[in-house]
Enzyme design. Sequence first.
Site, PDB file in Angstrom:
ATOM      1  CG  LEU A   1     -10.870   5.356  -4.469  1.00  0.00           C
ATOM      2  CD1 LEU A   1     -11.813   5.614  -3.298  1.00  0.00           C
ATOM      3  CD2 LEU A   1     -10.699   6.628  -5.286  1.00  0.00           C
ATOM      4  CG  ASP A   2      -3.976   6.941  -5.246  1.00  0.00           C
ATOM      5  OD1 ASP A   2      -3.843   6.044  -6.090  1.00  0.00           O
ATOM      6  OD2 ASP A   2      -3.943   8.155  -5.510  1.00  0.00           O
ATOM      7  CE1 TYR A   3      -2.415   1.344   3.212  1.00  0.00           C
ATOM      8  CE2 TYR A   3      -1.286   3.426   3.618  1.00  0.00           C
ATOM      9  CZ  TYR A   3      -1.717   2.193   4.065  1.00  0.00           C
ATOM     10  OH  TYR A   3      -1.464   1.806   5.356  1.00  0.00           O
TER      11      TYR A   3
END
Length: 243
Positions: free
Chosen positions: A101-103
């Site tokens: 999952l993106d930052y």
Amino acid sequence: MERLQKVIAHAGIASRRKAEELIVKGKVKVNGQVVKELGTKVSGNDRIEVEGVQIESEEKVYYLFYKPRAVISAASDDKGRQVVTDFFPHISQRIYPIGRLDYDTSGLLLLTNDGEFANAIMHPRYEIPKTYVARLKGLPSREAIKKLEHGIMLEDGKTAPAKVKVTSFDKKMNKAIVEITIHEGRNRQVRRMFEAIGHPVSKLKREKLAFLTLHGLNAGEARELSPHEVKLLRTLSETGSIK
């Protein structure tokens, strides 16, 4: 089948880099034979020795984690930022996230030390559905939503059809909440899809993966998957169905 250095690292013998050094120096044997090739792959049935000591396979573990925002989906970060494995100090196994999952995206993420299971979950043949809830800037039109439902062209190709539902909107604040389910896993895909229709995402959360949800968890919390859940996920990754 997994790379030899990865298996050694997961057994807690050494870091991945140190494991590679041991292999190159001829310190590792597979089924009694010295192996110096870093690309060598092994299975759970192979006998592996490091400097004359046979390594024991770790117990396989499977976790569902509610990833907070501003956390890296990795086991380590060269910039010293917080990573998802920092939330598992009590776990002796060397776990790692399945996918990412993106930052700046929160939500459901699986972690394991079972490489075969992780590869099956991420295999593109039976891509497992993932449902996200996005807060958008602006109010998307029905025509814009249809573009997402039919697949929209991005710089890396056209997306597969998605399920999209506007759950709420605020004309005064000029924002909308949209639920979207996709079957792909491209980098920052959901954000790019909404940008392509002119409605950037201000907040994004993955709420569901296949039949799994975040029910009962707060951000930063985790639970073990039950054996039945693991079995269902294996079946889904192999057949595309759990019926």
